[in-house]
Design a protein around this motif. Sequence first.
Motif, PDB file in Angstrom:
ATOM      1  N   LEU A  49       2.730 -32.073  20.131  1.00 21.55           N
ATOM      2  CA  LEU A  49       2.045 -31.007  20.231  1.00 21.55           C
ATOM      3  C   LEU A  49       1.901 -30.438  21.499  1.00 21.55           C
ATOM      4  O   LEU A  49       2.394 -29.056  21.840  1.00 21.55           O
ATOM      5  CB  LEU A  49       0.646 -31.329  19.770  1.00 21.55           C
ATOM      6  CG  LEU A  49      -0.267 -29.924  19.862  1.00 21.55           C
ATOM      7  CD1 LEU A  49      -0.123 -29.018  18.998  1.00 21.55           C
ATOM      8  CD2 LEU A  49      -1.746 -30.527  19.397  1.00 21.55           C
ATOM      9  N   GLY A  52       5.521 -29.272  22.847  1.00 20.89           N
ATOM     10  CA  GLY A  52       5.772 -28.061  22.127  1.00 20.89           C
ATOM     11  C   GLY A  52       5.167 -26.711  22.917  1.00 20.89           C
ATOM     12  O   GLY A  52       5.661 -25.859  22.960  1.00 20.89           O
ATOM     13  N   LEU A  53       3.606 -26.851  22.963  1.00 20.18           N
ATOM     14  CA  LEU A  53       2.868 -25.708  23.668  1.00 20.18           C
ATOM     15  C   LEU A  53       3.395 -25.686  25.047  1.00 20.18           C
ATOM     16  O   LEU A  53       3.672 -24.445  25.614  1.00 20.18           O
ATOM     17  CB  LEU A  53       1.500 -26.144  23.654  1.00 20.18           C
ATOM     18  CG  LEU A  53       0.971 -26.160  22.228  1.00 20.18           C
ATOM     19  CD1 LEU A  53      -0.532 -26.767  22.357  1.00 20.18           C
ATOM     20  CD2 LEU A  53       0.671 -24.938  21.648  1.00 20.18           C
ATOM     21  N   LEU A  82       6.749 -28.004  17.577  1.00 23.83           N
ATOM     22  CA  LEU A  82       5.495 -27.798  16.857  1.00 23.83           C
ATOM     23  C   LEU A  82       5.643 -27.828  15.446  1.00 23.83           C
ATOM     24  O   LEU A  82       4.336 -28.311  14.868  1.00 23.83           O
ATOM     25  CB  LEU A  82       4.833 -26.335  17.273  1.00 23.83           C
ATOM     26  CG  LEU A  82       4.389 -26.298  18.602  1.00 23.83           C
ATOM     27  CD1 LEU A  82       3.959 -25.007  18.863  1.00 23.83           C
ATOM     28  CD2 LEU A  82       3.358 -27.270  19.021  1.00 23.83           C
ATOM     29  N   SER A  85       4.338 -31.177  14.384  1.00 23.74           N
ATOM     30  CA  SER A  85       3.019 -31.613  15.042  1.00 23.74           C
ATOM     31  C   SER A  85       1.587 -31.034  14.261  1.00 23.74           C
ATOM     32  O   SER A  85       0.773 -31.168  14.842  1.00 23.74           O
ATOM     33  CB  SER A  85       2.956 -31.341  16.473  1.00 23.74           C
ATOM     34  OG  SER A  85       3.005 -29.853  16.537  1.00 23.74           O
ATOM     35  N   GLY A  89      -2.327 -30.627  15.555  1.00 27.71           N
ATOM     36  CA  GLY A  89      -2.860 -29.255  15.869  1.00 27.71           C
ATOM     37  C   GLY A  89      -3.873 -28.888  15.174  1.00 27.71           C
ATOM     38  O   GLY A  89      -4.818 -28.519  15.754  1.00 27.71           O
ATOM     39  N   VAL A  96      -1.112 -23.920  14.767  1.00 28.35           N
ATOM     40  CA  VAL A  96       0.344 -24.320  15.003  1.00 28.35           C
ATOM     41  C   VAL A  96       1.211 -23.559  14.268  1.00 28.35           C
ATOM     42  O   VAL A  96       2.100 -22.824  14.710  1.00 28.35           O
ATOM     43  CB  VAL A  96       0.341 -25.569  14.741  1.00 28.35           C
ATOM     44  CG1 VAL A  96       1.955 -25.964  14.645  1.00 28.35           C
ATOM     45  CG2 VAL A  96      -0.243 -26.550  15.561  1.00 28.35           C
ATOM     46  N   VAL A 100       3.982 -21.098  16.102  1.00 27.72           N
ATOM     47  CA  VAL A 100       5.566 -21.124  15.574  1.00 27.72           C
ATOM     48  C   VAL A 100       6.108 -19.637  15.178  1.00 27.72           C
ATOM     49  O   VAL A 100       7.002 -19.104  15.562  1.00 27.72           O
ATOM     50  CB  VAL A 100       5.627 -22.133  14.558  1.00 27.72           C
ATOM     51  CG1 VAL A 100       7.081 -22.426  13.902  1.00 27.72           C
ATOM     52  CG2 VAL A 100       5.423 -23.596  15.117  1.00 27.72           C
TER      53      VAL A 100
END
Length: 137
Positions: A49, A52-53, A82, A85, A89, A96, A100
């Motif tokens: 998570l 990805g952020l 993400l 995840s 999230g 999330v 995305v």
Amino acid sequence: MARQPEGLVRTPAETVAEAQRLLDAGMPFHAHEVFEDAWKSGPEEAAPLWRGLAQLAVGLTHAARGNAVGGARLLRRGADGLDGSGAEGAAYGIDVPGLVRWARELAVRVEGGREVDAADEAPRLLPGVRPPAGEEE
């Protein structure tokens, strides 16, 4: 502005609040550093998570600096990361699916030659949360 101090340990709520503040201020690279701290200091199951952020924030940084190829690539990489995840999230209240969607749409616009203002394009990390009254979104 100076870089964020590295290695700070924050709660997930503090991480989200600080990153959102930085994103709203048009400082996505600084937000990336906040996410990176969470990724490296948090529980292993939450790492995808936060990673990805962090990738989304760096993608926005590149896009705002005119690097369309690198920006789009990192936005997509972060979105792909993400996608897997969602459970973490959701546990932190992070939108999330919305992030995305935002990242993939921005990647297409960036590749199409659209100029990007980091503050104007700042994503909303929590669903339904808007900037304080008087501040433009």
